[in-house]
Scaffold this active site. Structure first.
Site, PDB file in Angstrom:
ATOM      1  N   ASP A   1       0.841  -1.197   0.000  1.00  0.00           N
ATOM      2  CA  ASP A   1       0.000   0.000   0.000  1.00  0.00           C
ATOM      3  C   ASP A   1       0.881   1.254   0.000  1.00  0.00           C
ATOM      4  O   ASP A   1       0.371   2.371  -0.075  1.00  0.00           O
ATOM      5  CB  ASP A   1      -1.007  -0.016   1.155  1.00  0.00           C
ATOM      6  CG  ASP A   1      -0.342  -0.006   2.515  1.00  0.00           C
ATOM      7  OD1 ASP A   1       0.894  -0.072   2.590  1.00  0.00           O
ATOM      8  OD2 ASP A   1      -1.089   0.067   3.524  1.00  0.00           O
ATOM      9  N   ASP A  21      -0.888  -6.419  -0.562  1.00  0.00           N
ATOM     10  CA  ASP A  21      -1.073  -5.773   0.746  1.00  0.00           C
ATOM     11  C   ASP A  21      -2.553  -5.460   0.963  1.00  0.00           C
ATOM     12  O   ASP A  21      -3.209  -4.910   0.075  1.00  0.00           O
ATOM     13  CB  ASP A  21      -0.278  -4.459   0.727  1.00  0.00           C
ATOM     14  CG  ASP A  21       0.336  -4.125   2.054  1.00  0.00           C
ATOM     15  OD1 ASP A  21       0.162  -4.893   3.021  1.00  0.00           O
ATOM     16  OD2 ASP A  21       1.024  -3.083   2.119  1.00  0.00           O
ATOM     17  N   LYS A  59      -0.842  -9.669   2.682  1.00  0.00           N
ATOM     18  CA  LYS A  59      -0.149  -9.170   3.869  1.00  0.00           C
ATOM     19  C   LYS A  59      -1.089  -8.244   4.615  1.00  0.00           C
ATOM     20  O   LYS A  59      -1.847  -7.497   3.978  1.00  0.00           O
ATOM     21  CB  LYS A  59       1.130  -8.416   3.491  1.00  0.00           C
ATOM     22  CG  LYS A  59       1.836  -7.794   4.697  1.00  0.00           C
ATOM     23  CD  LYS A  59       3.194  -7.221   4.363  1.00  0.00           C
ATOM     24  CE  LYS A  59       3.182  -5.792   3.865  1.00  0.00           C
ATOM     25  NZ  LYS A  59       2.520  -4.813   4.747  1.00  0.00           N
ATOM     26  N   GLU A 118      -1.303  -5.728   8.438  1.00  0.00           N
ATOM     27  CA  GLU A 118      -0.535  -5.154   9.547  1.00  0.00           C
ATOM     28  C   GLU A 118      -1.158  -5.526  10.885  1.00  0.00           C
ATOM     29  O   GLU A 118      -2.375  -5.693  10.990  1.00  0.00           O
ATOM     30  CB  GLU A 118      -0.497  -3.622   9.406  1.00  0.00           C
ATOM     31  CG  GLU A 118       0.242  -3.171   8.163  1.00  0.00           C
ATOM     32  CD  GLU A 118       0.416  -1.659   8.082  1.00  0.00           C
ATOM     33  OE1 GLU A 118      -0.011  -0.930   9.007  1.00  0.00           O
ATOM     34  OE2 GLU A 118       0.990  -1.203   7.068  1.00  0.00           O
ATOM     35  N   GLU A 170       9.221  -4.105  10.745  1.00  0.00           N
ATOM     36  CA  GLU A 170       9.586  -2.793  10.192  1.00  0.00           C
ATOM     37  C   GLU A 170      10.086  -1.862  11.295  1.00  0.00           C
ATOM     38  O   GLU A 170       9.437  -1.698  12.334  1.00  0.00           O
ATOM     39  CB  GLU A 170       8.374  -2.168   9.474  1.00  0.00           C
ATOM     40  CG  GLU A 170       8.728  -0.819   8.845  1.00  0.00           C
ATOM     41  CD  GLU A 170       7.741  -0.290   7.830  1.00  0.00           C
ATOM     42  OE1 GLU A 170       6.802  -1.020   7.460  1.00  0.00           O
ATOM     43  OE2 GLU A 170       7.917   0.872   7.405  1.00  0.00           O
TER      44      GLU A 170
HETATM   45  O1  KIV Z   1       3.465  -1.105   1.665  1.00  0.00           O
HETATM   46  C1  KIV Z   1       4.661  -1.415   1.816  1.00  0.00           C
HETATM   47  O2  KIV Z   1       5.524  -1.139   0.981  1.00  0.00           O
HETATM   48  C2  KIV Z   1       5.009  -2.114   3.038  1.00  0.00           C
HETATM   49  C3  KIV Z   1       6.458  -2.363   3.328  1.00  0.00           C
HETATM   50  C4  KIV Z   1       7.160  -1.127   3.674  1.00  0.00           C
HETATM   51  C5  KIV Z   1       6.617  -3.384   4.392  1.00  0.00           C
HETATM   52  O3  KIV Z   1       4.155  -2.491   3.779  1.00  0.00           O
END
Ligand code: KIV
Length: 278
Positions: free
Chosen positions: A57, A96, A126, A128, A194
């Site tokens: 994202d 994401d 993915k 968070e 991160e």
């Molecule tokens: O969106 C993204 O690029 C991320 C990475 C920084 C882990 O979540």
């Protein structure tokens, strides 16, 4: 020592699977990841041998012109993830899940994960959050969808965290460990750490069976991930301390644009070789 990921590629294995992440950890082989948001960079990074591509994202900041990742929607990311997944033959593609697409609970999370898997051909999603996202991860994994977790500094919570702050320091170490164990127990196949100090990242890596992927987490992790526009020097302005720039694309493109303006205004372009003849 044989690199199981490279060996898999040589054996004409069509693509990286979650088991190759696990094999890499068990054999002490570092995993490589970059973000990608489009077909051209995806095919270049894939051909170069990058193990996984994250359609992050961070497209909010790097493609869509937002200041943060918060406004990014599932509909924004779906075409980008489809382009990336369609361009690779070996790399593992992770889509994401953006802010507001999974937090209300496991049902919403699974619905979003289904959309990414059905509409983009990505290989995993993915999301968070550690303890707070464990139930969402469990539900998605139980539907057969691999999940990469993301803990430490989580950009979607930047206001709640008080800005871009290093996580896991001091008493934050216990929370980081609790988050790491929660996502592993929920079934995540890997976890992004991160912006956390190297020492605590190393401890998480030792304690977990699943691989850790660092973004500003130092060397004691199982793999590294960078935002490609930072990594390639396309991003202008301030970039995080942990980023190593491997190219100067903004300089290359600026020079190219200036040369083009010069050629057009002085009528050196188009030259005879660029013209169609009758
Ligand atoms: O969106 C993204 O690029 C991320 C990475 C920084 C882990 O979540």
């Amino acid at each position: 020592m044989t690199d199981p990921i490279a060996a898999a590629a040589q054996a004409n294995l069509k693509r990286i699977r979650t088991r190759h992440f696990q094999n890499a950890k068990e054999n002490g082989i570092k995993i490589t990841g970059l973000t990608s948001y489009d077909q051209l960079t995806a095919s270049i990074f894939d051909a170069a041998g990058v193990d996984f591509l994250l359609v992050g994202d961070s497209a909010g900041n790097n493609v869509l012109g937002y200041d943060t990742t918060l406004p990014v929607s599932v509909d924004d990311l779906i075409p980008l993830a489809r382009a990336v997944a369609g361009a690779v033959s070996r790399a593992f593609v992770v889509a994401d899940m953006p802010f507001g697409s999974y937090e209300t609970g496991p049902d919403e999370a699974l619905h979003t994960a289904f959309r990414f898997m059905k509409e983009t051909n990505a290989h995993a999603v993915k999301l968070e959050g550690g303890v707070r996202s464990a139930e969402q991860i469990r539900r998605i994994v139980s539907a057969g969808i691999p999940v990469m977790a993301h803990i430490g500094f989580t950009p979607q919570s930047e206001h709640g965290l008080g800005g871009h702050m290093i996580q896991g320091r001091g008493s934050g170490a216990e929370q980081l460990l609790a988050d790491a164990h929660a996502v592993e127990d929920a079934g995540a196949f890997a976890v992004v750490l991160e912006m956390v100090p190297s020492l605590i990242a190393g401890r998480v890596t030792e304690e977990l069976r699943i691989p850790t992927i660092g973004v500003g987490a130092g060397p004691h992790v199982d793999g590294q991930l960078l935002v490609w526009t930072d990594w390639a020097g396309l991003t202008t302005g301030r970039i995080p301390t942990f980023v190593k720039r491997y190219a100067n694309l903004s300089g290359v493109l600026t020079d190219a644009a200036k040369a083009y303006i010069e050629d057009v205004t002085t009528e050196r372009y188009p030259a005879p070789e660029h013209e169609y003849k009758d």
